[in-house]
Scaffold this motif. Sequence first.
Motif, PDB file in Angstrom:
ATOM      1  N   ASN A   1      73.025  55.542  67.132  1.00  0.00           N
ATOM      2  CA  ASN A   1      73.784  55.706  68.092  1.00  0.00           C
ATOM      3  C   ASN A   1      75.235  55.087  67.660  1.00  0.00           C
ATOM      4  O   ASN A   1      76.068  55.065  68.151  1.00  0.00           O
ATOM      5  N   ASN A   2      75.351  55.046  66.142  1.00  0.00           N
ATOM      6  CA  ASN A   2      76.710  54.467  65.667  1.00  0.00           C
ATOM      7  C   ASN A   2      76.764  55.376  64.140  1.00  0.00           C
ATOM      8  O   ASN A   2      77.221  54.965  63.114  1.00  0.00           O
TER       9      ASN A   2
ATOM     10  N   ASP B   1      91.698  62.570  81.130  1.00  0.00           N
ATOM     11  CA  ASP B   1      90.562  61.374  81.071  1.00  0.00           C
ATOM     12  C   ASP B   1      89.755  61.627  80.040  1.00  0.00           C
ATOM     13  O   ASP B   1      88.617  60.730  80.162  1.00  0.00           O
ATOM     14  N   LYS B   2      89.987  62.038  78.771  1.00  0.00           N
ATOM     15  CA  LYS B   2      89.097  61.765  77.791  1.00  0.00           C
ATOM     16  C   LYS B   2      89.383  60.199  77.117  1.00  0.00           C
ATOM     17  O   LYS B   2      90.454  59.556  77.224  1.00  0.00           O
ATOM     18  N   ASN B   3      88.128  59.891  76.143  1.00  0.00           N
ATOM     19  CA  ASN B   3      88.348  58.514  75.784  1.00  0.00           C
ATOM     20  C   ASN B   3      89.252  58.619  74.363  1.00  0.00           C
ATOM     21  O   ASN B   3      88.617  58.959  73.361  1.00  0.00           O
TER      22      ASN B   3
ATOM     23  N   VAL C   1      90.759  51.017  63.300  1.00  0.00           N
ATOM     24  CA  VAL C   1      89.634  52.263  63.463  1.00  0.00           C
ATOM     25  C   VAL C   1      88.474  51.305  63.768  1.00  0.00           C
ATOM     26  O   VAL C   1      87.738  51.321  64.768  1.00  0.00           O
ATOM     27  N   ASP C   2      88.221  50.259  62.844  1.00  0.00           N
ATOM     28  CA  ASP C   2      87.284  49.367  62.875  1.00  0.00           C
ATOM     29  C   ASP C   2      87.105  48.591  64.134  1.00  0.00           C
ATOM     30  O   ASP C   2      86.063  48.427  64.889  1.00  0.00           O
TER      31      ASP C   2
ATOM     32  N   SER D   1      84.929  48.210  69.796  1.00  0.00           N
ATOM     33  CA  SER D   1      85.175  48.022  71.271  1.00  0.00           C
ATOM     34  C   SER D   1      84.222  48.907  72.048  1.00  0.00           C
ATOM     35  O   SER D   1      84.419  49.097  73.470  1.00  0.00           O
ATOM     36  N   LEU D   2      83.779  50.163  71.620  1.00  0.00           N
ATOM     37  CA  LEU D   2      83.193  51.240  72.417  1.00  0.00           C
ATOM     38  C   LEU D   2      81.932  50.882  72.890  1.00  0.00           C
ATOM     39  O   LEU D   2      81.253  49.933  72.214  1.00  0.00           O
TER      40      LEU D   2
END
Length: 262
Positions: free
Chosen positions: A128-129, A230-232, A255-256, A261-262
Motif C-alpha cells: 500500500n506504499n 476536490d481531488k487530493n 514529497v517525502d 502525511s497521507l
Amino acid sequence: MYKRQDVDGEDMIYLWNGDNVPTETVYTENDNNYFDDPDFRPYMTVYDVPEGVDVKGAMLVSPGGAFLFRSEITEGSNVAEAFAKLGYVSFVVHYRIDPYTEEESGIDIARAIRYVRYYADDYGISRNNINVVGFSAGGIANGHAVLEFGDNINGTVLDDSYTPDEIDEVNATPNAVIMAYSFYGRLSVADLNSSTFEDFDLPPTFYVYGTEDHFYSQFNSQVDLLNSLDKNIESIVLDNYPHGFGASGDWIDDVDSWLMSL
C-alpha cells in the motif's frame, strides 16, 4: 540519434516475460532515428535503501525525454538515489518510447507497478506504499498508466495475443503520483476536461514545477481543475526554475513529508 547514457543500478529486472509483451507497434529496424533498437526489452534498474535507513515504501521513477529518449541520469538514477537515501526502494523504469505509442509506454509502467507490488515482501515494502514519480513525458506515461491501465486492466486491452500471467492479477494503481513538470494528458497537452477526472478515483497527486517552464500555465490549469473537483492534490512552484531541473530544488524532501502525511 540521441546519445544513450550509461546507468548503474543494483539490479536489472525485465518487465515482461520473453516475447509476451503487449504491443501494437510493428518495429523491426532502427535507421538511427530511434533511441532503442528493436530488440529492446522494457526493464527496471533498482536502487536499494542504504544500510541503516528504515524502508518507507517504493518509488518508481519514469525519466522524461519527449518520448524520443529517456533522461536516465538527470531524471532517472539521480532521482532514484535521492529517494533511496530517504527510505524508498527505488526503481528507474526504462519504458518503451518512439516509435512505440504513449499507451505502450504507459502499460510498461503499469506492469512495473504490478511487479513491485507483487514482489513487495521481497523488498520489505508495503503493498500500500507503491508510488510513482515522472518527469515531463515520464509523468505523462505515468498518467496513462493511472487513467488507462490501473486496477486489473492487463495487456490484452492493447494486444489480444498477449497472455496474462500471475503478476497481471495484481492491482496496477499506484498509491501516490508525483508529477515533476508534468501532467495528466498527452505530450505537450494537459487534459483539462473535468469529465476525465470527476468520477475517477485519482490517486493523491503532487505537482512540482517552475515558473520559467514553458508549460507553466498548463500545470496551473490542471492543478486548479483537480482542486475544484476536490481531488487530493498538493503542489509547489519553484521560482525561476525552467523545465528539466531533475532532482535539484529540494522538492524531494517536500514529497517525502507529503507522502508521510497521507
